[in-house]
Design a protein around this motif. Sequence first.
Motif, PDB file in Angstrom:
ATOM      1  N   ASP A  61     -20.870  11.931  -3.659  1.00 19.95           N
ATOM      2  CA  ASP A  61     -20.499  11.209  -2.437  1.00 19.95           C
ATOM      3  C   ASP A  61     -21.273   9.894  -2.324  1.00 19.95           C
ATOM      4  O   ASP A  61     -20.717   8.864  -1.904  1.00 19.95           O
ATOM      5  CB  ASP A  61     -20.765  12.079  -1.211  1.00 19.95           C
ATOM      6  CG  ASP A  61     -19.831  13.266  -1.129  1.00 19.95           C
ATOM      7  OD1 ASP A  61     -18.754  13.205  -1.737  1.00 19.95           O
ATOM      8  OD2 ASP A  61     -20.188  14.264  -0.461  1.00 19.95           O
TER       9      ASP A  61
ATOM     10  N   ILE B 234     -19.533   7.281  -4.764  1.00 22.47           N
ATOM     11  CA  ILE B 234     -18.246   6.686  -4.391  1.00 22.47           C
ATOM     12  C   ILE B 234     -18.327   5.903  -3.081  1.00 22.47           C
ATOM     13  O   ILE B 234     -17.475   5.049  -2.813  1.00 22.47           O
ATOM     14  CB  ILE B 234     -17.121   7.745  -4.324  1.00 22.47           C
ATOM     15  CG1 ILE B 234     -17.414   8.771  -3.231  1.00 22.47           C
ATOM     16  CG2 ILE B 234     -16.933   8.415  -5.669  1.00 22.47           C
ATOM     17  CD1 ILE B 234     -16.265   9.756  -3.034  1.00 22.47           C
ATOM     18  N   HIS B 235     -19.351   6.183  -2.273  1.00 22.15           N
ATOM     19  CA  HIS B 235     -19.488   5.457  -1.001  1.00 22.15           C
ATOM     20  C   HIS B 235     -20.585   4.395  -1.037  1.00 22.15           C
ATOM     21  O   HIS B 235     -20.922   3.814   0.004  1.00 22.15           O
ATOM     22  CB  HIS B 235     -19.769   6.440   0.140  1.00 22.15           C
ATOM     23  CG  HIS B 235     -18.638   7.395   0.401  1.00 22.15           C
ATOM     24  ND1 HIS B 235     -17.367   6.976   0.711  1.00 22.15           N
ATOM     25  CD2 HIS B 235     -18.589   8.762   0.374  1.00 22.15           C
ATOM     26  CE1 HIS B 235     -16.577   8.021   0.870  1.00 22.15           C
ATOM     27  NE2 HIS B 235     -17.289   9.110   0.671  1.00 22.15           N
TER      28      HIS B 235
ATOM     29  N   ASP C 253     -17.007  -0.248  -0.386  1.00 21.93           N
ATOM     30  CA  ASP C 253     -17.780   0.733  -1.126  1.00 21.93           C
ATOM     31  C   ASP C 253     -17.251   0.832  -2.551  1.00 21.93           C
ATOM     32  O   ASP C 253     -16.213   0.239  -2.890  1.00 21.93           O
ATOM     33  CB  ASP C 253     -17.772   2.096  -0.425  1.00 21.93           C
ATOM     34  CG  ASP C 253     -16.376   2.683  -0.249  1.00 21.93           C
ATOM     35  OD1 ASP C 253     -15.470   2.292  -0.998  1.00 21.93           O
ATOM     36  OD2 ASP C 253     -16.204   3.538   0.628  1.00 21.93           O
TER      37      ASP C 253
ATOM     38  N   HIS D  48     -15.830   3.167  -4.162  1.00 21.19           N
ATOM     39  CA  HIS D  48     -14.498   3.762  -4.270  1.00 21.19           C
ATOM     40  C   HIS D  48     -13.408   2.703  -4.114  1.00 21.19           C
ATOM     41  O   HIS D  48     -12.440   2.651  -4.880  1.00 21.19           O
ATOM     42  CB  HIS D  48     -14.343   4.857  -3.207  1.00 21.19           C
ATOM     43  CG  HIS D  48     -13.033   5.552  -3.235  1.00 21.19           C
ATOM     44  ND1 HIS D  48     -12.003   5.248  -2.381  1.00 21.19           N
ATOM     45  CD2 HIS D  48     -12.569   6.549  -4.037  1.00 21.19           C
ATOM     46  CE1 HIS D  48     -10.968   6.023  -2.627  1.00 21.19           C
ATOM     47  NE2 HIS D  48     -11.277   6.823  -3.623  1.00 21.19           N
ATOM     48  N   HIS D  49     -13.556   1.822  -3.123  1.00 24.11           N
ATOM     49  CA  HIS D  49     -12.565   0.765  -2.910  1.00 24.11           C
ATOM     50  C   HIS D  49     -12.614  -0.281  -4.015  1.00 24.11           C
ATOM     51  O   HIS D  49     -11.576  -0.845  -4.402  1.00 24.11           O
ATOM     52  CB  HIS D  49     -12.777   0.117  -1.545  1.00 24.11           C
ATOM     53  CG  HIS D  49     -12.243   0.926  -0.412  1.00 24.11           C
ATOM     54  ND1 HIS D  49     -13.020   1.855   0.249  1.00 24.11           N
ATOM     55  CD2 HIS D  49     -11.022   0.981   0.169  1.00 24.11           C
ATOM     56  CE1 HIS D  49     -12.295   2.434   1.198  1.00 24.11           C
ATOM     57  NE2 HIS D  49     -11.084   1.919   1.174  1.00 24.11           N
TER      58      HIS D  49
ATOM     59  N   ASN E 294     -10.593   1.230  -6.803  1.00 23.45           N
ATOM     60  CA  ASN E 294      -9.151   1.290  -6.511  1.00 23.45           C
ATOM     61  C   ASN E 294      -8.517  -0.077  -6.340  1.00 23.45           C
ATOM     62  O   ASN E 294      -7.363  -0.285  -6.732  1.00 23.45           O
ATOM     63  CB  ASN E 294      -8.923   2.126  -5.251  1.00 23.45           C
ATOM     64  CG  ASN E 294      -9.132   3.607  -5.498  1.00 23.45           C
ATOM     65  OD1 ASN E 294      -9.657   4.005  -6.538  1.00 23.45           O
ATOM     66  ND2 ASN E 294      -8.747   4.430  -4.552  1.00 23.45           N
TER      67      ASN E 294
ATOM     68  N   ALA F 212     -13.398   9.050  -9.541  1.00 21.12           N
ATOM     69  CA  ALA F 212     -13.662   8.648  -8.156  1.00 21.12           C
ATOM     70  C   ALA F 212     -12.658   9.222  -7.168  1.00 21.12           C
ATOM     71  O   ALA F 212     -12.933   9.269  -5.965  1.00 21.12           O
ATOM     72  CB  ALA F 212     -13.665   7.115  -8.052  1.00 21.12           C
ATOM     73  N   ASN F 213     -11.497   9.668  -7.660  1.00 23.76           N
ATOM     74  CA  ASN F 213     -10.437  10.107  -6.746  1.00 23.76           C
ATOM     75  C   ASN F 213     -10.088  11.586  -6.828  1.00 23.76           C
ATOM     76  O   ASN F 213      -9.373  12.088  -5.960  1.00 23.76           O
ATOM     77  CB  ASN F 213      -9.163   9.287  -6.989  1.00 23.76           C
ATOM     78  CG  ASN F 213      -9.280   7.863  -6.509  1.00 23.76           C
ATOM     79  OD1 ASN F 213      -8.992   7.559  -5.357  1.00 23.76           O
ATOM     80  ND2 ASN F 213      -9.716   6.965  -7.389  1.00 23.76           N
TER      81      ASN F 213
END
Length: 408
Positions: free
Chosen positions: A39, A42-43, A58, A60-61, A64, A272-273
């Motif tokens: 966590d 990814i954050h 973050d 994760h974004h 993506n 990550a997803n």
Amino acid sequence: MFARIKRFLELEAAGGIVLAAAALLAMIVANSPLKSFYDAFIHAPVVVQVGAFEIAKDAHHWINDGLMAIFFFLVGLELKREALVGELSDIKQIMMPALAAIGGMIVPALIYAAFNYGNPEQLAGWAIPAATDIAFALGVLSLLGNRVPNALKVFLVSIAIFDDLGAIVIIALFYTSDLSLFSLAVAAVCFPFLFLLNRMNVVRLTPYLLIGLVMWAALLKSGVHATLAGVLLAFFIPLRNKNDPEHSPLEELEHDLHNTVAFGVLPLFAFANAGISLAGTSIDTLLHPVPLGIAAGLFIGKQIGVMAAVFFCLKLGLAGLPKGTTVKQLYGVSMLCGIGFTMSLFISGLAFGGIPDGFDPRLGIILGSIISGVIGYVILRGNIPNADHPVLAKDSGEGFIPAANGLK
């Protein structure tokens, strides 16, 4: 040791294997004492700032919205090449896979909508089961070795190409937020410069990539999903060098990016997803309309949509069976089209903006993909003859497998 690693990376199934390993690792970590570290990763906040211009997201974004733009860039390169000199340049050859891709997107979406009718929030995920993951699908197909007719691989890849194109259109039209006209204007200014570079036969890639970076940042701020910048930029990369016809900037770039995307970008995206925590998961969780609609769309909808298009083409004489294939083999391929992992996860993030309370769409994606892959493999295994079979021996298998054949 290094020789064995090199041989593995050259395997047709290698991209799918690494992708599956990354997803499995994410699930293991997310359900272990290491979850807090997962966590935190990814954050983790990442900020890029130039003067007053700032992008703060973050990790994760960034994966993506940023790294996946490279994936979409590669998809765009493939689409342009196939449209100009590949399978998509011949209308007679693309009729069946094109209609199969359309059917394979419409029917799963309708099945999902039927499960979630009456709930506008949940209906936002209608496009999740419409996607096919070519990395996994080709990986499963390659497990059958050289028994597989090349024309069957071409059919699957052609469906996936149209599927990718459809997903790009869906993202552009249906998954945008409030638009910033100023940012869109900045992105639009990039197009004349890219067009001039192409018309002036500029084959050095640096100016294209620099302008593409500006366009990506503008789209990121505009409300249109930033990964579309990768597709748009790819359309301006020259296919041929007018001064050296044997040199193809587009094909060389496509080849160079293949391993980076297949063994770097996509596995990182999967990691990550796909970190699904199974804590508290029950039958009721699996039977929630969202994951159930996704799983049903992938497993049931894909095969119905693809095969309906196949029979439509055969019945009306619009196209014949791919050379050396049978209807049962195409049915097996239609099952493999229900493997929706990468693009389905991507669209899921756009539809729900993360993991909603009360349900996890990723459960449906993984469940539907696994069932489709296993049953598709069993069907194909029972309907593809051995290498010494006379039917297979007569198949010349003319066709292509794109350089980046591990990608949807």
